[in-house]
Design a protein around this motif. Structure first.
Motif, PDB file in Angstrom:
ATOM      1  N   ILE A   1       0.776  -1.308  -0.110  1.00  0.00           N
ATOM      2  CA  ILE A   1      -0.091  -0.150  -0.096  1.00  0.00           C
ATOM      3  C   ILE A   1       0.655   1.292   0.115  1.00  0.00           C
ATOM      4  O   ILE A   1       0.494   2.127  -0.842  1.00  0.00           O
ATOM      5  N   PHE A   2       1.856   1.217   0.775  1.00  0.00           N
ATOM      6  CA  PHE A   2       2.888   2.291   1.031  1.00  0.00           C
ATOM      7  C   PHE A   2       3.208   2.480  -0.593  1.00  0.00           C
ATOM      8  O   PHE A   2       3.688   3.659  -0.974  1.00  0.00           O
ATOM      9  N   GLY A   3       3.889   1.529  -1.118  1.00  0.00           N
ATOM     10  CA  GLY A   3       4.571   1.569  -2.378  1.00  0.00           C
ATOM     11  C   GLY A   3       3.546   2.150  -3.617  1.00  0.00           C
ATOM     12  O   GLY A   3       3.882   2.840  -4.269  1.00  0.00           O
ATOM     13  N   ASN A   4       2.290   1.712  -3.339  1.00  0.00           N
ATOM     14  CA  ASN A   4       1.494   2.347  -4.183  1.00  0.00           C
ATOM     15  C   ASN A   4       1.339   3.751  -4.142  1.00  0.00           C
ATOM     16  O   ASN A   4       1.267   4.548  -5.314  1.00  0.00           O
ATOM     17  N   ALA A   5       1.268   4.269  -2.671  1.00  0.00           N
ATOM     18  CA  ALA A   5       1.043   5.890  -2.531  1.00  0.00           C
ATOM     19  C   ALA A   5       2.154   6.449  -3.383  1.00  0.00           C
ATOM     20  O   ALA A   5       2.033   7.561  -3.737  1.00  0.00           O
ATOM     21  N   THR A   6       3.484   6.079  -2.979  1.00  0.00           N
ATOM     22  CA  THR A   6       4.409   6.936  -3.322  1.00  0.00           C
ATOM     23  C   THR A   6       4.704   6.566  -4.828  1.00  0.00           C
ATOM     24  O   THR A   6       5.123   7.763  -5.378  1.00  0.00           O
ATOM     25  N   ALA A   7       4.315   5.645  -5.492  1.00  0.00           N
ATOM     26  CA  ALA A   7       4.579   5.436  -6.874  1.00  0.00           C
ATOM     27  C   ALA A   7       3.402   6.340  -7.697  1.00  0.00           C
ATOM     28  O   ALA A   7       3.746   7.024  -8.532  1.00  0.00           O
TER      29      ALA A   7
ATOM     30  N   LEU B   1       4.355  -3.664 -18.683  1.00  0.00           N
ATOM     31  CA  LEU B   1       5.079  -4.971 -18.375  1.00  0.00           C
ATOM     32  C   LEU B   1       4.981  -5.159 -16.789  1.00  0.00           C
ATOM     33  O   LEU B   1       4.694  -6.609 -16.369  1.00  0.00           O
ATOM     34  N   SER B   2       4.839  -4.265 -15.927  1.00  0.00           N
ATOM     35  CA  SER B   2       4.840  -4.625 -14.462  1.00  0.00           C
ATOM     36  C   SER B   2       3.476  -4.996 -13.912  1.00  0.00           C
ATOM     37  O   SER B   2       3.156  -5.800 -13.081  1.00  0.00           O
ATOM     38  N   ALA B   3       2.373  -4.260 -14.702  1.00  0.00           N
ATOM     39  CA  ALA B   3       1.084  -4.590 -14.438  1.00  0.00           C
ATOM     40  C   ALA B   3       0.658  -5.954 -14.865  1.00  0.00           C
ATOM     41  O   ALA B   3       0.118  -6.829 -14.174  1.00  0.00           O
TER      42      ALA B   3
ATOM     43  N   LEU C   1      -0.445  -9.833 -12.415  1.00  0.00           N
ATOM     44  CA  LEU C   1      -1.718 -10.420 -12.551  1.00  0.00           C
ATOM     45  C   LEU C   1      -1.494 -11.875 -12.079  1.00  0.00           C
ATOM     46  O   LEU C   1      -0.572 -12.476 -12.045  1.00  0.00           O
ATOM     47  N   PRO C   2      -2.754 -12.175 -11.323  1.00  0.00           N
ATOM     48  CA  PRO C   2      -2.684 -13.486 -10.637  1.00  0.00           C
ATOM     49  C   PRO C   2      -2.120 -14.644 -11.384  1.00  0.00           C
ATOM     50  O   PRO C   2      -1.459 -15.861 -10.917  1.00  0.00           O
ATOM     51  N   PHE C   3      -2.646 -14.713 -12.596  1.00  0.00           N
ATOM     52  CA  PHE C   3      -2.322 -15.953 -13.472  1.00  0.00           C
ATOM     53  C   PHE C   3      -0.824 -15.929 -14.162  1.00  0.00           C
ATOM     54  O   PHE C   3      -0.410 -16.973 -14.644  1.00  0.00           O
ATOM     55  N   VAL C   4      -0.043 -14.816 -13.747  1.00  0.00           N
ATOM     56  CA  VAL C   4       1.172 -14.882 -13.995  1.00  0.00           C
ATOM     57  C   VAL C   4       2.197 -14.963 -12.841  1.00  0.00           C
ATOM     58  O   VAL C   4       3.065 -15.783 -12.741  1.00  0.00           O
ATOM     59  N   SER C   5       1.901 -14.283 -11.803  1.00  0.00           N
ATOM     60  CA  SER C   5       2.575 -14.242 -10.271  1.00  0.00           C
ATOM     61  C   SER C   5       1.836 -13.944  -9.173  1.00  0.00           C
ATOM     62  O   SER C   5       1.066 -13.027  -9.110  1.00  0.00           O
ATOM     63  N   PRO C   6       1.001 -15.157  -8.402  1.00  0.00           N
ATOM     64  CA  PRO C   6       0.234 -14.772  -7.554  1.00  0.00           C
ATOM     65  C   PRO C   6       0.757 -13.956  -6.346  1.00  0.00           C
ATOM     66  O   PRO C   6       1.804 -13.837  -6.047  1.00  0.00           O
ATOM     67  N   ASN C   7      -0.204 -13.454  -5.627  1.00  0.00           N
ATOM     68  CA  ASN C   7      -0.098 -12.530  -4.433  1.00  0.00           C
ATOM     69  C   ASN C   7       0.620 -11.416  -4.953  1.00  0.00           C
ATOM     70  O   ASN C   7       1.393 -10.698  -3.998  1.00  0.00           O
TER      71      ASN C   7
ATOM     72  N   LEU D   1      -1.210  -5.861  -6.036  1.00  0.00           N
ATOM     73  CA  LEU D   1      -0.991  -4.567  -5.658  1.00  0.00           C
ATOM     74  C   LEU D   1       0.048  -3.758  -6.747  1.00  0.00           C
ATOM     75  O   LEU D   1      -0.051  -2.812  -7.019  1.00  0.00           O
ATOM     76  N   VAL D   2       1.123  -4.703  -7.101  1.00  0.00           N
ATOM     77  CA  VAL D   2       1.836  -4.558  -8.173  1.00  0.00           C
ATOM     78  C   VAL D   2       0.961  -4.145  -9.478  1.00  0.00           C
ATOM     79  O   VAL D   2       1.369  -3.158 -10.081  1.00  0.00           O
ATOM     80  N   SER D   3       0.083  -4.862  -9.979  1.00  0.00           N
ATOM     81  CA  SER D   3      -0.846  -4.551 -10.985  1.00  0.00           C
ATOM     82  C   SER D   3      -1.601  -3.440 -10.938  1.00  0.00           C
ATOM     83  O   SER D   3      -2.022  -2.530 -11.581  1.00  0.00           O
ATOM     84  N   THR D   4      -2.358  -3.146  -9.754  1.00  0.00           N
ATOM     85  CA  THR D   4      -3.065  -2.013  -9.366  1.00  0.00           C
ATOM     86  C   THR D   4      -2.277  -0.791  -9.669  1.00  0.00           C
ATOM     87  O   THR D   4      -2.797   0.210 -10.464  1.00  0.00           O
ATOM     88  N   ILE D   5      -1.276  -0.470  -9.064  1.00  0.00           N
ATOM     89  CA  ILE D   5      -0.421   0.864  -9.187  1.00  0.00           C
ATOM     90  C   ILE D   5       0.082   0.879 -10.603  1.00  0.00           C
ATOM     91  O   ILE D   5       0.309   1.833 -11.237  1.00  0.00           O
ATOM     92  N   ASN D   6       0.606  -0.153 -11.273  1.00  0.00           N
ATOM     93  CA  ASN D   6       1.136  -0.100 -12.459  1.00  0.00           C
ATOM     94  C   ASN D   6       0.283  -0.079 -13.642  1.00  0.00           C
ATOM     95  O   ASN D   6       0.491   0.698 -14.388  1.00  0.00           O
TER      96      ASN D   6
END
Length: 256
Positions: A10-16, A53-55, A59-65, A68-73
């Motif tokens: 979450i903090f990473g999302n905010a700063t990004a 690419l980061s988003a 995604l769950p079918f690429v890398s689970p858990n 949050l990486v997908s949402t911000i990217n």
């Protein structure tokens, strides 16, 4: 550990998000003047590729858990795409052709990565392929301020390296670095660890040269005449986002 993993995400999302929104004043100026002036669209197109690419990787079918990486990217990709469209509307013909060509390249690379990962790869092979692609372009994005750091050392002035952007590069990189460590994900930890280190180096340089304002510079007017920039004008230009405009252009000029 799951709670910490989520908190740092979450903090990473905010700063990004702060970093993605920082160029908004640049584009407000472009829209107001109906011209891209001397600004370059290259950084926005390349950041768009990194976000796509980061988003995709998150995604769950690429890398689970890693949702949050997908949402911000994904959010970053939408923001960068808007920047690119605005740039294309107001850019001169030659620059517009160059940015359109680069945008075509970026979308082709992303489409190729997405299609190969969907149709030809599964499980860990899919994660590895997408992770390497995302990591490479994340490192390229984080490495882009290196020319500005060199300029700071050369001129002994932080005029073109705004403090708050350096701070948020450090905070963003550190947050996602810890997030990657907690999630045992090297494809998140490695590039963001690199970004955290570069952000820390920028802050150290800022601490060393923070009192140096640089020499007065010549300003080129629209009619081709030149005038010296005095203290009052330079003080007005010390807004962090305006400094980002200058730093982006100087960085691209040196790289090109």
């Amino acid at each position: 550990m799951d709670v910490l993993h989520f908190v740092f995400g979450i903090f990473g999302n905010a700063t990004a998000l702060f970093l993605f929104l920082a160029p908004a004043i640049t584009f407000k100026r472009i829209i107001k003047s109906r011209s891209t002036e001397e600004f370059s669209g290259i950084p926005y197109v390349m950041t768009l590729l990194n976000c796509l690419l980061s988003a995709w990787y998150g995604l769950p079918f690429v890398s689970p858990n890693n949702l949050l990486v997908s949402t911000i990217n994904g959010t970053g990709a939408a923001i960068e795409f808007v920047y690119v469209v605005i740039f294309l509307i107001f850019a001169p013909r030659k620059e517009k052709a160059k940015i359109l060509g680069l945008l075509t390249f970026v979308l082709t690379v992303f489409a190729a990565v997405a299609l190969v990962s969907l149709l030809a790869l599964h499980g860990n092979k899919r994660k590895l392929f997408c992770g390497v692609a995302a990591t490479v372009f994340s490192i390229i994005m984080y490495a882009s301020p290196l020319s500005i750091m060199r300029l700071v050392i050369k001129t002994k002035s932080v005029e073109y390296m705004p403090f708050f952007l350096s701070l948020f590069v450090f905070l963003c990189g550190t947050s996602w670095f810890i997030y990657g460590l907690l999630g045992h994900d090297p494809f998140v930890a490695v590039p963001n660890g690199f970004g955290s280190g570069l952000g820390a180096m920028q802050l150290i340089l800022y601490a060393i040269y923070r009192n140096n304002k640089g020499e007065p510079k010549k300003k080129v007017n629209n009619d081709g005449s030149m005038e010296m920039m005095g203290g009052t004008e330079k003080d007005a230009d010390r807004d962090p986002v305006k400094h980002q405009l200058s730093s982006t252009n100087k960085q691209v000029e040196e790289q090109v």
